[in-house]
Design a protein around this motif. Structure first.
Motif, mmCIF file in Angstrom:
data_model
loop_
_atom_site.group_PDB
_atom_site.id
_atom_site.type_symbol
_atom_site.label_atom_id
_atom_site.label_comp_id
_atom_site.label_asym_id
_atom_site.label_seq_id
_atom_site.Cartn_x
_atom_site.Cartn_y
_atom_site.Cartn_z
ATOM 1 N N ILE A 4 1.036 -1.040 -0.004
ATOM 2 C CA ILE A 4 -0.120 -0.089 0.071
ATOM 3 C C ILE A 4 0.982 1.269 0.114
ATOM 4 C CG2 ILE A 4 -1.982 1.336 1.273
ATOM 5 C CD1 ILE A 4 -2.560 -1.229 2.522
ATOM 6 N N ALA A 5 0.695 2.263 -0.908
ATOM 7 C CA ALA A 5 1.779 3.186 -1.308
ATOM 8 C C ALA A 5 0.962 4.531 -0.472
ATOM 9 C CB ALA A 5 2.019 3.526 -2.636
ATOM 10 N N THR A 6 1.145 4.860 0.798
ATOM 11 C CA THR A 6 0.891 5.880 1.492
ATOM 12 C C THR A 6 1.633 7.229 1.407
ATOM 13 O OG1 THR A 6 1.874 5.421 3.697
ATOM 14 C CG2 THR A 6 0.050 3.905 3.016
ATOM 15 N N PRO A 7 0.892 8.229 1.857
ATOM 16 C CA PRO A 7 1.824 9.634 1.712
ATOM 17 C C PRO A 7 3.012 9.367 2.694
ATOM 18 C CG PRO A 7 -0.486 9.848 1.938
ATOM 19 C CD PRO A 7 -0.570 8.665 2.259
ATOM 20 N N ILE A 8 3.143 8.531 3.586
ATOM 21 C CA ILE A 8 4.299 8.444 4.419
ATOM 22 C C ILE A 8 5.231 7.265 4.137
ATOM 23 C CG2 ILE A 8 3.026 9.920 6.263
ATOM 24 C CD1 ILE A 8 2.437 7.107 7.804
ATOM 25 N N GLY A 9 4.846 6.644 2.888
ATOM 26 C CA GLY A 9 5.785 5.484 2.692
ATOM 27 C C GLY A 9 4.994 4.252 2.408
ATOM 28 N N LYS A 10 5.731 3.230 1.914
ATOM 29 C CA LYS A 10 5.088 2.121 1.301
ATOM 30 C C LYS A 10 4.941 1.062 2.542
ATOM 31 C CE LYS A 10 6.393 2.249 -3.403
ATOM 32 N NZ LYS A 10 7.065 1.596 -4.743
ATOM 33 N N LEU A 11 3.926 0.219 2.697
ATOM 34 C CA LEU A 11 3.513 -0.413 3.865
ATOM 35 C C LEU A 11 3.316 -1.828 3.302
ATOM 36 C CD1 LEU A 11 0.806 1.301 5.720
ATOM 37 C CD2 LEU A 11 3.323 1.350 6.117
ATOM 38 N N ALA A 12 3.898 -2.937 3.503
ATOM 39 C CA ALA A 12 3.937 -4.329 3.322
ATOM 40 C C ALA A 12 2.726 -4.962 4.066
ATOM 41 C CB ALA A 12 5.153 -5.069 3.263
ATOM 42 N N VAL A 13 1.662 -5.548 3.306
ATOM 43 C CA VAL A 13 0.712 -6.233 4.112
ATOM 44 C C VAL A 13 0.520 -7.388 3.539
ATOM 45 C CG1 VAL A 13 -1.706 -6.073 4.902
ATOM 46 C CG2 VAL A 13 -0.433 -4.041 4.660
ATOM 47 N N GLN A 14 0.192 -8.483 4.419
ATOM 48 C CA GLN A 14 -0.404 -9.754 3.727
ATOM 49 C C GLN A 14 -1.748 -9.976 3.842
ATOM 50 O OE1 GLN A 14 0.832 -13.941 4.877
ATOM 51 N NE2 GLN A 14 2.247 -13.461 3.302
ATOM 52 N N LEU A 15 -2.582 -10.295 2.877
ATOM 53 C CA LEU A 15 -4.055 -10.532 2.867
ATOM 54 C C LEU A 15 -4.441 -11.857 2.801
ATOM 55 C CD1 LEU A 15 -5.219 -7.577 0.381
ATOM 56 C CD2 LEU A 15 -5.046 -7.447 2.880
ATOM 57 N N HIS A 16 -5.448 -12.385 3.636
ATOM 58 C CA HIS A 16 -5.700 -13.984 3.488
ATOM 59 C C HIS A 16 -7.120 -13.719 3.431
ATOM 60 C CE1 HIS A 16 -1.984 -15.508 5.230
ATOM 61 N NE2 HIS A 16 -1.792 -14.482 5.764
ATOM 62 N N ILE A 17 -7.718 -14.274 2.079
ATOM 63 C CA ILE A 17 -9.014 -14.170 1.694
ATOM 64 C C ILE A 17 -9.604 -15.643 1.349
ATOM 65 C CG2 ILE A 17 -10.667 -13.328 0.127
ATOM 66 C CD1 ILE A 17 -8.708 -10.938 -0.438
ATOM 67 N N SER A 18 -10.601 -15.823 2.126
ATOM 68 C CA SER A 18 -11.115 -17.256 1.800
ATOM 69 C C SER A 18 -12.982 -17.029 1.655
ATOM 70 C CB SER A 18 -10.995 -18.203 2.849
ATOM 71 O OG SER A 18 -11.367 -17.659 3.998
ATOM 72 N N THR A 19 -13.507 -17.992 1.218
ATOM 73 C CA THR A 19 -14.797 -18.280 0.895
ATOM 74 C C THR A 19 -15.271 -19.427 1.840
ATOM 75 O OG1 THR A 19 -14.796 -17.353 -1.295
ATOM 76 C CG2 THR A 19 -16.829 -18.633 -0.461
ATOM 77 N N ILE A 20 -15.986 -19.012 2.969
ATOM 78 C CA ILE A 20 -16.560 -19.952 4.182
ATOM 79 C C ILE A 20 -18.089 -19.874 4.115
ATOM 80 C CG2 ILE A 20 -16.167 -20.657 6.350
ATOM 81 C CD1 ILE A 20 -13.661 -19.749 6.452
ATOM 82 N N ASN A 21 -18.623 -21.326 3.650
ATOM 83 C CA ASN A 21 -19.974 -21.418 3.761
ATOM 84 C C ASN A 21 -20.922 -20.216 2.699
ATOM 85 O OD1 ASN A 21 -19.937 -23.360 5.796
ATOM 86 N ND2 ASN A 21 -19.875 -21.939 7.446
ATOM 87 N N GLY A 22 -19.992 -20.076 2.066
ATOM 88 C CA GLY A 22 -20.693 -19.217 0.766
ATOM 89 C C GLY A 22 -20.366 -17.558 0.870
ATOM 90 N N LEU A 23 -19.612 -17.414 1.979
ATOM 91 C CA LEU A 23 -19.370 -15.779 2.418
ATOM 92 C C LEU A 23 -18.020 -15.724 2.185
ATOM 93 C CD1 LEU A 23 -21.718 -15.425 5.378
ATOM 94 C CD2 LEU A 23 -22.171 -14.423 3.175
#
Length: 344
Positions: A257-276
């Motif tokens: 994420i390129a923010t005004p105060i520098g770049k942030l490294a983030v790990q996203l975990h996304i899944s589909t559980i019970n249709g959501l």
């Protein structure tokens, strides 16, 4: 004697600082010098450039967060939009990332010291994580951002929360100072200052006292809350959030994420559980679950509370093409930050 310290930082708004300063100076004279006011900075004595035309005002002392009395923090003056060095959000972020935040945190912990703000001054405290759960106000342009930091936005001219007194837009500096003069020195002195200035304080000062409003009337009439809320999911959005097969967003993503105060490294975990669709973001030792993730066509949207690099509620919008994710994260008047990610 009551000491008043008006804080200056690079890019401060002149009227935010000078108007209260003059009110306090008049009160000092009319109250037989029972009040003493000075310009200070977190760094100590120096010439401090204001925003806009860059008029310099001399800070004659160093901010003392243990000195009994009042500390007043003004807002910033600059460009209303964008993420350039002269944009108001950038100026406020720079001020927040100095030792000013540490000193204000110390001051707020003391029972015999009041921290007051004018206009965007409350955002300096809020972005530093100092107003979480506290009622406050700022310029109307910054109310959404104020709520995104975890503060409780109150649409009033002046908000009194005990040792924290906040004011709205630029000219509210007069009202904040006059209210504090009345609260600390009495109505006779405040009235004398009003007559001297030929100005009468505007609006009702909001306080957590008196008979509470009916719950269903509180937001619409009192002006409390609203901007603090994260994304609301209606029934149509809820249907879009439900999926019967694995979504194209599922997986683990290394995001930047390129923010005004520098770049942030983030790990996203996304899944589909019970249709959501569900998810969480990990940055260092901080784990933030997705709030109300919803699908809008081919775009995934969610809100998320973070504490780094500052305490905020962020709204995300992302899309996926193969194993590449692009989108943005935004909070209030802060410029949108570009997000890019690769599925791993």
């Amino acid at each position: 004697m009551l000491h008043v310290q008006v804080v200056l930082f690079d890019g401060f708004d002149l009227l935010d600082a000078v108007a209260p300063y003059e009110v306090f100076c008049a009160a000092e004279m009319l109250a037989d010098y029972e009040m003493q006011v000075e310009f200070v900075s977190a760094e100590g004595p120096r010439l401090v450039p204001s925003g806009g035309k860059g008029v310099n005002i001399e800070a004659t002392g160093r901010l003392n967060p243990t000195r009994k009395g009042i500390i007043l923090v003004p807002g910033a003056s600059g460009e209303l939009e964008g993420d350039g060095p002269n944009a108001i959000p950038t100026i406020l972020s720079r001020a927040m990332n100095t030792e000013l935040t540490v000193k204000l945190k110390h001051a707020l912990a003391l029972p015999d010291l009041t921290v007051a703000t004018v206009c965007g001054g409350s955002l300096v405290l809020a972005m530093g994580g100092l107003l979480d759960g506290r009622p406050a106000v700022t310029n109307h342009l910054g109310m959404e951002l104020l709520g995104a930091t975890g503060a409780i936005p109150v649409h009033a001219r002046v908000v009194d929360d005990g040792n924290l007194v906040t004011g709205g837009g630029v000219t509210s500096g007069l009202d904040v100072a006059l209210y504090l003069v009345e609260r600390e020195l009495g109505p006779q002195v405040a009235h004398a200052v009003e007559r001297l200035f030929e100005y009468e304080r505007r609006g009702t000062t909001w306080r957590k006292s008196g008979i509470p409003l009916r719950a269903e009337m509180a937001v619409g009439v009192s002006g409390v809350g609203g901007a603090r809320d994260v994304t609301v999911v209606d029934s149509a959005d809820a249907e879009r959030a439900a999926v019967t097969v694995e979504s194209s967003f599922d997986g683990t993503w290394d995001a930047t994420i390129a923010t005004p105060i520098g770049k942030l490294a983030v790990q996203l975990h996304i899944s589909t559980i019970n249709g959501l669709i569900q998810g969480q973001a990990i940055q260092g030792d901080e784990v933030s679950p997705f709030i109300a993730p919803i699908l809008k066509g081919s775009t995934l949207c969610w809100s998320q509370r973070v504490t780094k690099p500052m305490r905020l509620n962020l709204n995300f919008e992302v899309a996926v093409s193969g194993d590449v994710m692009t989108g943005s994260a935004k909070a209030g008047i802060l410029p949108a930050s570009k997000l890019t990610a690769i599925r791993i």
